[in-house]
Design a protein around this motif. Structure first.
Motif, PDB file in Angstrom:
ATOM      1  N   GLU A  90       3.315   2.034  11.625  1.00 14.40           N
ATOM      2  CA  GLU A  90       4.668   2.143  12.181  1.00 14.40           C
ATOM      3  C   GLU A  90       5.623   1.168  11.489  1.00 14.40           C
ATOM      4  OE1 GLU A  90       5.837   4.096  14.571  1.00 14.40           O
ATOM      5  OE2 GLU A  90       4.254   4.630  15.970  1.00 14.40           O
ATOM      6  N   ARG A  91       5.070   0.110  10.922  1.00 13.75           N
ATOM      7  CA  ARG A  91       5.913  -0.846  10.191  1.00 13.75           C
ATOM      8  C   ARG A  91       5.752  -0.694   8.682  1.00 13.75           C
ATOM      9  NH1 ARG A  91       6.239  -7.497  10.728  1.00 13.75           N
ATOM     10  NH2 ARG A  91       7.366  -7.812   8.758  1.00 13.75           N
ATOM     11  N   THR A  92       4.505  -0.518   8.207  1.00 17.41           N
ATOM     12  CA  THR A  92       4.278  -0.530   6.766  1.00 17.41           C
ATOM     13  C   THR A  92       4.916   0.661   6.061  1.00 17.41           C
ATOM     14  OG1 THR A  92       2.142   0.554   7.115  1.00 17.41           O
ATOM     15  CG2 THR A  92       2.135  -1.837   6.951  1.00 17.41           C
ATOM     16  N   VAL A  93       4.798   1.849   6.635  1.00 14.05           N
ATOM     17  CA  VAL A  93       5.358   3.032   5.966  1.00 14.05           C
ATOM     18  C   VAL A  93       6.879   2.944   5.879  1.00 14.05           C
ATOM     19  CG1 VAL A  93       5.622   5.533   6.095  1.00 14.05           C
ATOM     20  CG2 VAL A  93       3.388   4.503   6.527  1.00 14.05           C
ATOM     21  N   PRO A  94       7.615   2.658   6.963  1.00 16.81           N
ATOM     22  CA  PRO A  94       9.073   2.505   6.812  1.00 16.81           C
ATOM     23  C   PRO A  94       9.467   1.401   5.832  1.00 16.81           C
ATOM     24  CG  PRO A  94       8.515   2.793   9.119  1.00 16.81           C
ATOM     25  CD  PRO A  94       7.222   2.619   8.392  1.00 16.81           C
ATOM     26  N   GLU A  95       8.730   0.295   5.815  1.00 23.07           N
ATOM     27  CA  GLU A  95       9.094  -0.776   4.884  1.00 23.07           C
ATOM     28  C   GLU A  95       8.857  -0.364   3.436  1.00 23.07           C
ATOM     29  OE1 GLU A  95       7.199  -4.404   6.047  1.00 23.07           O
ATOM     30  OE2 GLU A  95       8.735  -4.839   7.541  1.00 23.07           O
ATOM     31  N   LEU A  96       7.775   0.362   3.167  1.00 23.83           N
ATOM     32  CA  LEU A  96       7.549   0.870   1.809  1.00 23.83           C
ATOM     33  C   LEU A  96       8.635   1.856   1.408  1.00 23.83           C
ATOM     34  CD1 LEU A  96       3.684   1.405   1.676  1.00 23.83           C
ATOM     35  CD2 LEU A  96       5.023  -0.129   0.239  1.00 23.83           C
ATOM     36  N   VAL A  97       9.007   2.730   2.330  1.00 24.43           N
ATOM     37  CA  VAL A  97      10.052   3.708   2.032  1.00 24.43           C
ATOM     38  C   VAL A  97      11.364   3.008   1.731  1.00 24.43           C
ATOM     39  CG1 VAL A  97      11.436   5.569   3.020  1.00 24.43           C
ATOM     40  CG2 VAL A  97       8.965   5.547   3.354  1.00 24.43           C
ATOM     41  N   TYR A  98      11.721   2.052   2.561  1.00 21.33           N
ATOM     42  CA  TYR A  98      12.970   1.345   2.324  1.00 21.33           C
ATOM     43  C   TYR A  98      12.943   0.601   0.996  1.00 21.33           C
ATOM     44  CZ  TYR A  98      16.427  -2.321   2.340  1.00 21.33           C
ATOM     45  OH  TYR A  98      17.421  -3.166   1.971  1.00 21.33           O
ATOM     46  N   ARG A  99      11.828  -0.070   0.693  1.00 19.21           N
ATOM     47  CA  ARG A  99      11.754  -0.854  -0.541  1.00 19.21           C
ATOM     48  C   ARG A  99      11.903   0.033  -1.777  1.00 19.21           C
ATOM     49  NH1 ARG A  99      12.877  -6.139  -1.432  1.00 19.21           N
ATOM     50  NH2 ARG A  99      11.874  -6.857  -3.356  1.00 19.21           N
ATOM     51  N   VAL A 119       2.001  -6.981   0.761  1.00 18.47           N
ATOM     52  CA  VAL A 119       0.859  -7.532   1.493  1.00 18.47           C
ATOM     53  C   VAL A 119       1.105  -7.311   2.980  1.00 18.47           C
ATOM     54  CG1 VAL A 119      -0.476  -9.601   1.992  1.00 18.47           C
ATOM     55  CG2 VAL A 119       0.440  -9.230  -0.306  1.00 18.47           C
ATOM     56  N   TRP A 120       0.281  -6.477   3.590  1.00 16.14           N
ATOM     57  CA  TRP A 120       0.446  -6.143   5.005  1.00 16.14           C
ATOM     58  C   TRP A 120      -0.753  -6.576   5.840  1.00 16.14           C
ATOM     59  CZ3 TRP A 120      -3.325  -2.587   6.514  1.00 16.14           C
ATOM     60  CH2 TRP A 120      -3.944  -1.869   5.493  1.00 16.14           C
ATOM     61  N   GLY A 121      -1.623  -7.403   5.267  1.00 15.50           N
ATOM     62  CA  GLY A 121      -2.829  -7.812   5.973  1.00 15.50           C
ATOM     63  C   GLY A 121      -2.566  -8.589   7.248  1.00 15.50           C
ATOM     64  N   GLY A 122      -1.402  -9.231   7.364  1.00 16.01           N
ATOM     65  CA  GLY A 122      -1.101  -9.960   8.582  1.00 16.01           C
ATOM     66  C   GLY A 122      -0.964  -9.068   9.800  1.00 16.01           C
ATOM     67  N   TYR A 154       5.454  -3.691  16.347  1.00 21.01           N
ATOM     68  CA  TYR A 154       5.056  -2.589  15.475  1.00 21.01           C
ATOM     69  C   TYR A 154       5.994  -1.385  15.608  1.00 21.01           C
ATOM     70  CZ  TYR A 154       0.615  -5.069  14.875  1.00 21.01           C
ATOM     71  OH  TYR A 154      -0.345  -6.001  14.578  1.00 21.01           O
ATOM     72  N   GLU A 155       6.102  -0.839  16.828  1.00 23.16           N
ATOM     73  CA  GLU A 155       6.807   0.434  16.975  1.00 23.16           C
ATOM     74  C   GLU A 155       8.321   0.340  16.880  1.00 23.16           C
ATOM     75  OE1 GLU A 155       2.830   1.640  18.693  1.00 23.16           O
ATOM     76  OE2 GLU A 155       4.086  -0.136  18.917  1.00 23.16           O
ATOM     77  N   CYS A 156       8.883  -0.859  16.863  1.00 26.63           N
ATOM     78  CA  CYS A 156      10.342  -0.986  16.868  1.00 26.63           C
ATOM     79  C   CYS A 156      10.958  -0.960  15.471  1.00 26.63           C
ATOM     80  CB  CYS A 156      10.755  -2.283  17.576  1.00 26.63           C
ATOM     81  SG  CYS A 156      10.622  -2.177  19.375  1.00 26.63           S
ATOM     82  N   THR A 157      10.183  -0.722  14.426  1.00 25.64           N
ATOM     83  CA  THR A 157      10.740  -0.630  13.079  1.00 25.64           C
ATOM     84  C   THR A 157      11.419   0.725  12.924  1.00 25.64           C
ATOM     85  OG1 THR A 157       8.966  -2.007  12.226  1.00 25.64           O
ATOM     86  CG2 THR A 157      10.238  -0.728  10.623  1.00 25.64           C
ATOM     87  N   PRO A 158      12.743   0.782  12.714  1.00 21.89           N
ATOM     88  CA  PRO A 158      13.432   2.071  12.648  1.00 21.89           C
ATOM     89  C   PRO A 158      13.190   2.789  11.325  1.00 21.89           C
ATOM     90  CG  PRO A 158      14.985   0.308  12.239  1.00 21.89           C
ATOM     91  CD  PRO A 158      13.683  -0.354  12.570  1.00 21.89           C
ATOM     92  N   SER A 159      13.419   4.076  11.331  1.00 17.21           N
ATOM     93  CA  SER A 159      13.248   4.871  10.116  1.00 17.21           C
ATOM     94  C   SER A 159      14.342   4.541   9.117  1.00 17.21           C
ATOM     95  CB  SER A 159      13.290   6.361  10.459  1.00 17.21           C
ATOM     96  OG  SER A 159      13.368   7.134   9.287  1.00 17.21           O
ATOM     97  N   PRO A 160      14.003   4.383   7.833  1.00 17.31           N
ATOM     98  CA  PRO A 160      15.023   4.127   6.815  1.00 17.31           C
ATOM     99  C   PRO A 160      15.675   5.399   6.287  1.00 17.31           C
ATOM    100  CG  PRO A 160      12.873   4.024   5.812  1.00 17.31           C
ATOM    101  CD  PRO A 160      12.634   4.307   7.273  1.00 17.31           C
TER     102      PRO A 160
END
Length: 835
Positions: free
Chosen positions: A632-641, A70-73, A204-210
Motif C-alpha cells: 500500500e506504500r511501496t507501490v505508490p512510492e515507486l510509481v511517484y518516483r 529500500v523498503w525493508g523497514g 500503510y493504507e494512508c498513502t494516496p495514489s499518485p
C-alpha cells in the motif's frame, strides 16, 4: 536515450536488504523517503553510475546512474513485527481469496460475477468468525476461568495462581464481582487489536495514489473501474487505495468482538439484563453479516452513512457495557440463581461449538465455490497463453481458509489451556503432566479438548510426512545424475558441454536439483496441507457429531477405547487430548519465544521478515487485523518516483529482484493505468524493466493465477513493448535459483543457451527476447583461486557482468522524453504534506 540520461532504480526482495548491499557501494545517502522506506544513492561521485560489477575495475561501458529503493523497514526492519505470527490465522484468511482460480477468457459472465462475490463474502464472513473465536479465548480466561470457575477463596481451583496477593482477594469475591473483573481481559485484548490496526492503517493504507485525485468522482472511469467492485486487479486505481474499507472493516470486527464478549458475560445474569444483552449482541452480529454484503461498505470510497451507523453501534455497545458492569457491581442478585451450581460458564462451550459448526459450513460453501470457478476457468482458457500449473490444484483459497480455521481453533485452545494451567499451578513453564491434567481441575469445554485432540493427530501426520520427505530427499541426492527427476533435461550438458558429471559436476547437479525442489515442494506441501486439514476436520466433524447429536458410535470406532494398557492406551481419547493439550501449549510458547528471539537475533528477525513479506503483500480487504500490507506504500512510492524522474527528462530502468519483481510489476501496471488516464503525456515509453530472481511466473503465477496469470504477464509485456525490437523488459534467471525463473516458460523452465555479454540475445517463445539464462555455478576454479566458486542461486545478480550489460541494453531502448513538469505529479511518501 543515452545511458547517462537514465536512472537504474533497484528494488530489493525479501528480508530487508541494506542499501549498501543493494547498491553494491560502501557509502550511500538517502535522497528521498525516510528510514522506514526510502530512496538511496551512492555518496561518492565516482561510484554513482553502474559502470562495472564488483570485482571488475575496468569498465568497458558506462552505465546509468544508480538509485535504490529500500523498503525493508516496512517488514523486516522492526523485530516486534514477529509477534504478528500470533495473528497468523487472520493473515491466512486475508490471503485466501487472492489464491482463487484464474478468470476465463472473454467478458465475465453473470455466473462468474456471482461466484466471485460469494467467494469474497464467504471469506469475509469466515474472517468475522475467526475474530470471534480469538476473543473467545480471552473471554474464556477472564469470564469463564477467573470470573466463574475460580471461586472458593484459598481452597479454590486457582489456589496457586500468581501473584497470590491479587488472586487471594479475587477468588474470595462474589461471582458477579469476579465476572466484572474478568470481562476486563477480553476488553483489553480487543483494545490492543484496535490500537494495532489503527496504527498500521495510518502507516500503510494512508498513502494516496499518485495517479489521479481519487476523491473526485470520474464517471467515465468509474464505469470501467468501479470503486465498489467485488474485486479489483493490479492495474486498478483502487488496488492500493484501501484506507476507507480497512477502517470500516476494523470497526466492524472490533464491534463483533465486543458483542461476542457481551454474549458470554451476560449468559449467567438475571433475566432482564440477560435478554437485553443477548439481543444487543445478536443484532450487532446480524448487522455485521448484512454490512459485508453491501458493495458500498466494502468499496473503496468514503461513505458518511456507514460512519454514522458505526457511531450509533458504538453508542449502543458502550451504553450496554456500562449497564452490564453496573449491574454486576451494584445489584445483589446479579447472577441468576439457576446457574449457581453450574461447573462452567453457561453457553460458553455451546457457543464455541456453534462457531465451529458455522465455520465448517462456510468452508464447505467456499470449497464448492472454488470448484465451480475452477471448472469454469478450465472450460475457457486464454488461447495461446499457457500458464503454469496452479498450486494446490487450484484449491488454494479453500485450503488456506481451512488452515486459518484450524490454526485459530488451535491457538484458542492453546491460550485457554495455558491460562488454566497457570491458574491451577502458578507456573509459566508448565510440564506435560500439569497441562494434561488441567481438564480434571477445571471444566474445560469439549470443543477446546477436541481441538487439542485434533492437533495431536495432525502433529503425528505432519511428523510422518516430514520423515518421509527427508528419506526421499536423501535417496534422490544419493542417486543424482543428469537424467534424474526434477532436473531439467539437457540442462547440464547445455551449460557445461563435454564436462563430466562426477566430482565438481555432482556439486553442480546438486545445485540444479535444489533449484527445482520448490516446484515439487509447493505441490507436496499443498497436498499435505489439504490431506492433513481434511483428516483433522474429519476427526473434528465426528467429535462434533458426538457432542451435538449424541452420535458416539463413529467416535468410538475412530478412537478405540478398548485398550487400557501398553501402546493402545496412548490412543484413547483422554490420552490424545492430554497429549494434544500439551502440544498446543508448547507450540504456543514456542511461537511466542520465536517472536521474543527476534528482538535479539538478526538472522531470526530476517527469516521472520521473509514470511512477513510473502504474506503481507496483499491489501487487508478480507480481514483488517491481518499483517498490514506494505505494498500500500511501496507501490505508490515507486510509481511517484518513476513519474518524477521521467517528468524531469530522465529515463528509468526498474531493476527488481525477487519480491521486488512483484512490486515492480504492480508499479508498471499502475503506470499503464496512469498513461491511459493521461494519454497526452505517457510515462511508460521512458521506463524499462529488468527482473532477476523473478518470482512472477514460478511462484505468484502458480499460487495467485487470478492476478499474475498469463493474461497479466502478457499485459505487462505489452506495456513495455512497441515493436519486435522494442521489448523494454529483460529477465535474468539461473537453473540453480530456488525461487526465481523465466517469465515465458516453466516451471520447469525450457532449456536455453547461456547468454554472455556481446552474444546475440536468444529468441524465446512467440519470438520474444526477454528471458536471459545465466550459468551458475561456474564449473572451473577461477584463475588465482584455489576453490570452486559457490553457487549464487537466488542472490548477487548484480555481481556478474551480464547484469550491467542487460541494464545498458534496456536503457538503450528507452525513448528520449519530451520534458514534463514534476509539479504535475501528485506527491507521495516523504515529499507529501502531512495528512
Amino acid at each position: 536515450m543515452q545511458v547517462d540520461e537514465v536512472i537504474e532504480l533497484r528494488v530489493h526482495g525479501v528480508s530487508g536488504t541494506p542499501p549498501e548491499e543493494l547498491l553494491d557501494r560502501p557509502l550511500v545517502e538517502r535522497v528521498a523517503g525516510n528510514a522506514v522506506a526510502g530512496f538511496y544513492r551512492p555518496r561518492l561521485a565516482a561510484e554513482r553510475t553502474d559502470s562495472w560489477p564488483a570485482g571488475d575495475p575496468q569498465p568497458t561501458v558506462r552505465g546509468p546512474q544508480l538509485e535504490g529503493y529500500v523498503w525493508g523497514g516496512l517488514t523486516s526492519g522492526a523485530p516486534s513485527r514477529a509477534f504478528w505470527l500470533l495473528l497468523l490465522p487472520f493473515t491466512l484468511i486475508n490471503v485466501a481469496p487472492r489464491m482463487r482460480p484464474a478468470d476465463p477468457s472473454g467478458p465475465m459472465t453473470a455466473g462468474a460475477r456471482n461466484r466471485l462475490w460469494l467467494l469474497w463474502f464467504t471469506c469475509r464472513l469466515l474472517a468475522l468468525t475467526l475474530t470471534a473465536v480469538l476473543v473467545t479465548a480471552f473471554a474464556g480466561i477472564g469470564v469463564d476461568l477467573v470470573g466463574w470457575q475460580c471461586g472458593g477463596g484459598s481452597r479454590g481451583r486457582c489456589a496457586q495462581a500468581s501473584p497470590g496477593w491479587i488472586f487471594d482477594h479475587i477468588t474470595a469475591w462474589s461471582t458477579a464481582h469476579r465476572l466484572a473483573i474478568g470481562v476486563l481481559l477480553p476488553l483489553f485484548a480487543v483494545l490492543v487489536l484496535w490500537w494495532i490496526s489503527k496504527r498500521t492503517v495510518t502507516r500503510y493504507e494512508c498513502t494516496p495514489s499518485p495517479l489521479v485525485d481519487l476523491t473526485t468522482p470520474h464517471p467515465a472511469w468509474d464505469r470501467l473501474d468501479p470503486p465498489e467492485a467485488s474485486e479489483v486487479g493490479l492495474g486498478s486505481r483502487w488496488m492500493w487505495e484501501n484506507d476507507h474499507p480497512v477502517r470500516r472493516l476494523r470497526a466492524l470486527h472490533v464491534q463483533v468482538a465486543l458483542a461476542t464478549t457481551l454474549w458470554f458475560v451476560s449468559a449467567p445474569l438475571a433475566t432482564p439484563l440477560r435478554w437485553a444483552d443477548g439481543v444487543v449482541a445478536a443484532v450487532i452480529a446480524g448487522c455485521a453479516v448484512a454490512a459485508i454484503c453491501v458493495p458500498s461498505f466494502t468499496g473503496h470510497r468514503a461513505d458518511l452513512r456507514w460512519q454514522r451507523a458505526s457511531y450509533v453501534t458504538w453508542g449502543v455497545l458502550f451504553a450496554t457495557y456500562a449497564a452490564t458492569l453496573a449491574w454486576l457491581v451494584f445489584v445483589p442478585d446479579a447472577v441468576d440463581g439457576r446457574y449457581a451450581s453450574a461447573a462452567a460458564l453457561p453457553k460458553f462451550g455451546d457457543t464455541l461449538l456453534v462457531l465451529l459448526f458455522v465455520e465448517l459450513v462456510l468452508l464447505l460453501v467456499l470449497a464448492v465455490t472454488v470448484a465451480g470457478a475452477k471448472a469454469s476457468a478450465g472450460r475457457r482458457v486464454v488461447v495461446g497463453e499457457p500458464g503454469p500449473r496452479p498450486g494446490v490444484g487450484g484449491y488454494g483459497t479453500a485450503v488456506l481458509a481451512l488452515m486459518a480455521v484450524f490454526l485459530a481453533s488451535v491457538f484458542t485452545a492453546g491460550v485457554y489451556l495455558y491460562a488454566a494451567t497457570w491458574l491451577r499451578t502458578g507456573s509459566l513453564k508448565p510440564g506435560f503432566g500439569e497441562v494434561s491434567r488441567v481438564s480434571r481441575a477445571f471444566t474445560v469445554p469439549e470443543p477446546i479438548l477436541d481441538a487439542a485432540l485434533t492437533f495431536a493427530v495432525s502433529v503425528g501426520v505432519f511428523l510422518a510426512a516430514v520423515l518421509a520427505a527427508v528419506v526421499a530427499i536423501a535417496v534422490a541426492l544419493h542417486r543424482l545424475k543428469p537424467t534424474s527427476a526434477l532436473l531439467v533435461p539437457d540442462s547440464f550438458t547445455t551449460d557445461y558441454p563435454g564436462r563430466p558429471n562426477s566430482g565438481r559436476g555432482r556439486a553442480v547437479l546438486r545445485a540444479f536439483w535444489f533449484g527445482r525442489v520448490v516446484d515439487v515442494a509447493g505441490t507436496v506441501i499443498g497436498v499435505l496441507m489439504l490431506a492433513g486439514a481434511v483428516f483433522s476436520y474429519a476427526v473434528a466433524g465426528v467429535l462434533f457429531a458426538e457432542h451435538a447429536f449424541g452420535a458416539g458410535a463413529a467416535a468410538r470406532w475412530l478412537l478405540d477405547t478398548r485398550h487400557s494398557a501398553g501402546i493402545g492406551a496412548f490412543f484413547t481419547p483422554s490420552s490424545l487430548q492430554g497429549t494434544g493439550a500439551y502440544l498446543v501449549v508448547i507450540s504456543l510458547l514456542l511461537l511466542v519465544g520465536l517472536g521474543a528471539t527476534a528482538f535479539r537475533l538478526g538472522p531470526t528477525r530476517r527469516s521472520l521478515g521473509i514470511l512477513w513479506d510473502l504474506a503481507s503483500f496483499w491489501p487487508r480487504q478480507a480481514h483488517p487485523l491481518a499483517a498490514p500490507c506494505y505494498a500500500e506504500r511501496t507501490v505508490p512510492e515507486l510509481v511517484y518516483r518513476m513519474r518524477w524522474h521521467t517528468g524531469n527528462g530522465t529515463g528509468v530502468v526498474l531493476a527488481a529482484h525477487s519480491q521486488g519483481t512483484v512490486l515492480g510489476a504492480a508499479a508498471v501496471l499502475q503506470l499503464r493505468t496512469g498513461d491511459a488516464f493521461e494519454p497526452e503525456d505517457p510515462v511508460l515509453p521512458r521506463v524499462g524493466l529488468l527482473t532477476f530472481g523473478c518470482v512472477l511466473r514460478r511462484l505468484y503465477g502458480r499460487y495467485f493465477p487470478a492476478y499474475f496469470g498469463p493474461r497479466t504477464l502478457r499485459d505487462l509485456r505489452t506495456s513495455l513493448r512497441r515493436g519486435p525490437d522494442d521489448q523494454r523488459w529483460r529477465n535474468l534467471w539461473r537453473y540453480s535459483d530456488y525461487l526465481g525463473g523465466p517469465v515465458l516458460s516453466g516451471p520447469p523452465p525450457a532449456v536455453a543457451p547461456a547468454w554472455e555479454p556481446g552474444a546475440a540475445e536468444p529468441v524465446g517463445p512467440g519470438g520474444l527476447t526477454l528471458d536471459l539464462h545465466l550459468i551458475d555455478p561456474p564449473y572451473d576454479i577461477a584463475p588465482g583461486d584455489t576453490v570452486h566458486p559457490a553457487a549464487l542461486r537466488h542472490s548477487s545478480f548484480w555481481a556478474v557482468p551480464q547484469f550491467q550489460r542487460a541494464v545498458v541494453r534496456v536503457a538503450g531502448l528507452i525513448d528520449s522524453p519530451g520534458r514534463r513538469k514534476a509539479s504535475d505529479v501528485v506527491p507521495t511518501g516523504a515529499d507529501r504534506p502531512p495528512v
